[in-house]
Design a protein around this motif. Structure first.
Motif, short mmCIF file in Angstrom:
data_model
loop_
_atom_site.label_atom_id
_atom_site.label_comp_id
_atom_site.label_asym_id
_atom_site.label_seq_id
_atom_site.Cartn_x
_atom_site.Cartn_y
_atom_site.Cartn_z
N ILE A 40 101.53 43.26 11.68
CA ILE A 40 102.36 42.25 11.00
C ILE A 40 102.64 41.07 11.92
N ALA A 44 101.40 37.25 11.97
CA ALA A 44 102.38 36.22 11.63
C ALA A 44 102.64 35.24 12.77
N THR A 175 111.97 43.31 8.37
CA THR A 175 111.10 42.40 9.12
C THR A 175 110.24 41.57 8.17
N LEU A 176 109.65 42.23 7.18
CA LEU A 176 108.84 41.50 6.19
C LEU A 176 109.68 40.49 5.42
N LEU A 177 110.90 40.90 5.05
CA LEU A 177 111.79 40.01 4.29
C LEU A 177 112.17 38.79 5.11
N LEU A 179 110.71 37.56 7.84
CA LEU A 179 109.55 36.72 8.16
C LEU A 179 109.11 35.89 6.94
N HIS A 180 109.33 36.44 5.75
CA HIS A 180 109.03 35.69 4.53
C HIS A 180 109.98 34.50 4.39
N GLU A 181 111.26 34.72 4.75
CA GLU A 181 112.25 33.66 4.65
C GLU A 181 112.11 32.66 5.80
N PRO A 183 109.15 32.00 8.23
CA PRO A 183 107.78 32.23 8.73
C PRO A 183 107.63 31.83 10.19
N SER A 185 109.11 33.03 12.75
CA SER A 185 110.34 33.11 13.55
C SER A 185 110.28 34.27 14.54
#
Length: 493
Positions: A40, A44, A175-177, A179-181, A183, A185
């Motif tokens: 991930i 990213a 983490t996925l949430l 990083l989605h908010e 990107p 970071s």
């Protein structure tokens, strides 16, 4: 009499095995978060940003190795000195207060000096907030590890696994949430860890807080816990230097991208920790304390060491034959031959170092843990010199070689000290045979896998044949019969 003795050892080995399997699930859940975060985050973040992330993780790991004050390791030693439940709860409460103090100090250090730490790590002070979140997350992490250790002492293996799964799901999901908010970071994965640790801590306190804690502070245990834990902190710090000096030297002599590549390889090499060493240690540490006065304890140590290395040898052979597939699955930023070689060298070193959990028993029994600091500090000093020599010449492969060098010296040195207080027979013949069987697959993975890339089915057949040779040559007739009965029972069931 001998039959009774053999039966007693067999029952204890079954206890080690059964709980190790259960704890293995928990360990996989805890460590799987790190492994699943690898593809991930490598996907990213840029290679340089992942290098920065790896350096911050390294710093927070070093901090937690110091500020947990050795209390998680000291707890079982003092806990089993008492027979009454009230006294044991008082030991748990006293140790927790000391541990919480260390967590507060670490958190404040990250908050007030994050920018300074960032500049020291990557010569850029703009990552101070990420450092602060990382230090907070790792401090909460070692508090939860203390709770997990308590559950293992109580043989609450299922509960330990459930909490690990909760932590795993929360860490990946958050983490996925985040990083989605946000990107790209660097702060997002550290914030996710903090939130997941809070969730787990709250659940544990609700379920076990009333039975674990007591309003009783054992002053007489404070000095014992600190004096036992203090040397472990020094040893842990020495180990952190051993594990982190390579990345510091790589950052100074190579590139941040190389730091990221080497850090990624280290995480994948930790698979042997996840699959075997950590689960084994989680049950073995309290067991070796609880059974230390039993008459057959030396025979148990001999058998446990042999089985530990046999299982580790099997995992190592699998890693050697399928290294390219394993690394490509978990590292999305690309894999090269240097990374494959480094992965196998570090995996071998990690297995050898894992025997320290068995070989150091004499120091724990006699409360002579402070002597281990001599070994860790000496090896750390040697490691710095070897790394400075090898890394400029061989890159990350040189870093891996210096790690193997250190991981061999530590258990050798520890046992040289510990055997004065407690020793047991080591079956060198069996270990030599195991080494000969594993030699060819390991050499293939290290040297020839890229040039002679055998078909997957060929390597799978080779792995199966190696398993059969280990079964025939590394187990006695009675042990083979026992393994067959156990497997047939599991299959039928």
């Amino acid at each position: 009499m001998s039959e009774s003795k053999s039966t007693s050892i067999g029952s204890k080995l079954k206890e080690v095995g059964s709980h190790s399997i259960i704890y293995g699930l928990g360990s996989m859940a805890q460590s799987a978060a790190g492994l699943l975060l690898l593809p991930i985050l490598t996907g990213a973040l840029s290679k340089d940003d992942f290098g920065v992330y790896s350096m911050i993780v390294m710093a927070s790991t070093i901090a937690s190795a110091v500020f947990y004050l050795g209390i998680t390791s000291a707890l079982p030693r003092s806990y089993f000195d008492y027979a009454s439940n009230e006294d044991r709860r008082a030991v748990f409460t006293t140790a927790f207060i000391i541990l919480a103090l260390g967590a507060v100090i670490q958190t404040l250090l990250g908050y007030y000096f994050g920018s300074t730490i960032s500049k020291l790590l990557v010569r850029n002070s703009s990552y101070g907030d990420a450092v602060a979140w990382a230090f907070l997350g790792s401090s909460m992490g070692f508090i939860n590890q203390y709770f997990f250790n308590y559950l293992r002492i109580l043989r609450k293996s299922i509960s330990s696994v459930v909490f690990s799964l909760i932590s795993f799901i929360a860490t990946i999901g958050l983490t996925l949430l985040l990083l989605h908010e946000l990107p790209g970071s660097l702060i997002a994965p550290f914030q996710a860890i903090v939130c997941s640790q809070i969730i787990v801590m709250i659940i544990i306190l609700i379920m076990y807080g009333k039975t674990a804690f007591i309003f009783k502070f054992k002053r007489n245990e404070v000095s014992k816990l600190v004096l036992f834990g203090g040397p472990i902190v020094v040893a842990s710090f020495g180990l952190m230097i051993i594990d982190s000096v390579d990345r510091i030297i790589i950052e100074r002599t190579l590139t941040l991208a190389d730091v990221g590549a080497y850090s990624a390889v280290l995480k994948v090499a930790a698979l042997i920790n996840v699959l075997m060493i950590v689960p084994f240690t989680q049950i073995w540490s309290p067991m070796m304390m609880e059974y230390r006065s039993h008459s057959n304890i030396k025979d148990l140590f001999s058998r446990v060491l042999s089985v530990f290395l046999i299982v580790g040898g099997i995992i190592l052979v699998g890693a050697a034959l399928f290294a390219a597939e394993i690394l490509s699955l978990l590292i999305q930023s690309g894999v090269n031959s240097a990374m494959i070689s480094s992965f196998l060298i570090i995996t071998l070193g990690t297995l050898i170092y894992g025997t320290t959990n068995i070989l150091a028993a004499g120091l724990f029994y006699e409360r002579k843990v402070f002597q281990s600091t001599y070994i860790y500090c000496s090896v750390a000093t040697l490691k710095i010199g070897v790394s400075l020599l090898l890394i400029p010449l061989f890159g990350i492969t040189g870093a891996a070689a210096s790690t193997l060098f250190a991981y061999i010296l530590i258990p050798v040195g520890i046992y040289a000290l510990a055997r004065r207080y407690f020793s047991f027979n080591i079956d060198w013949r069996k270990l030599f045979v195991l080494g000969m069987i594993c030699f060819l697959p390991i050499i293939y993975g290290l040297v020839f896998s890229e040039k002679y890339h055998f078909d997957f089915s060929v390597r799978l057949t080779w792995f199966t044949l190696t398993l059969y040779l280990i079964f025939l040559n590394c187990f006695s007739k009675d042990e083979r019969i026992g393994i067959k009965k156990m497997l047939s029972y599991r299959i039928v069931k």
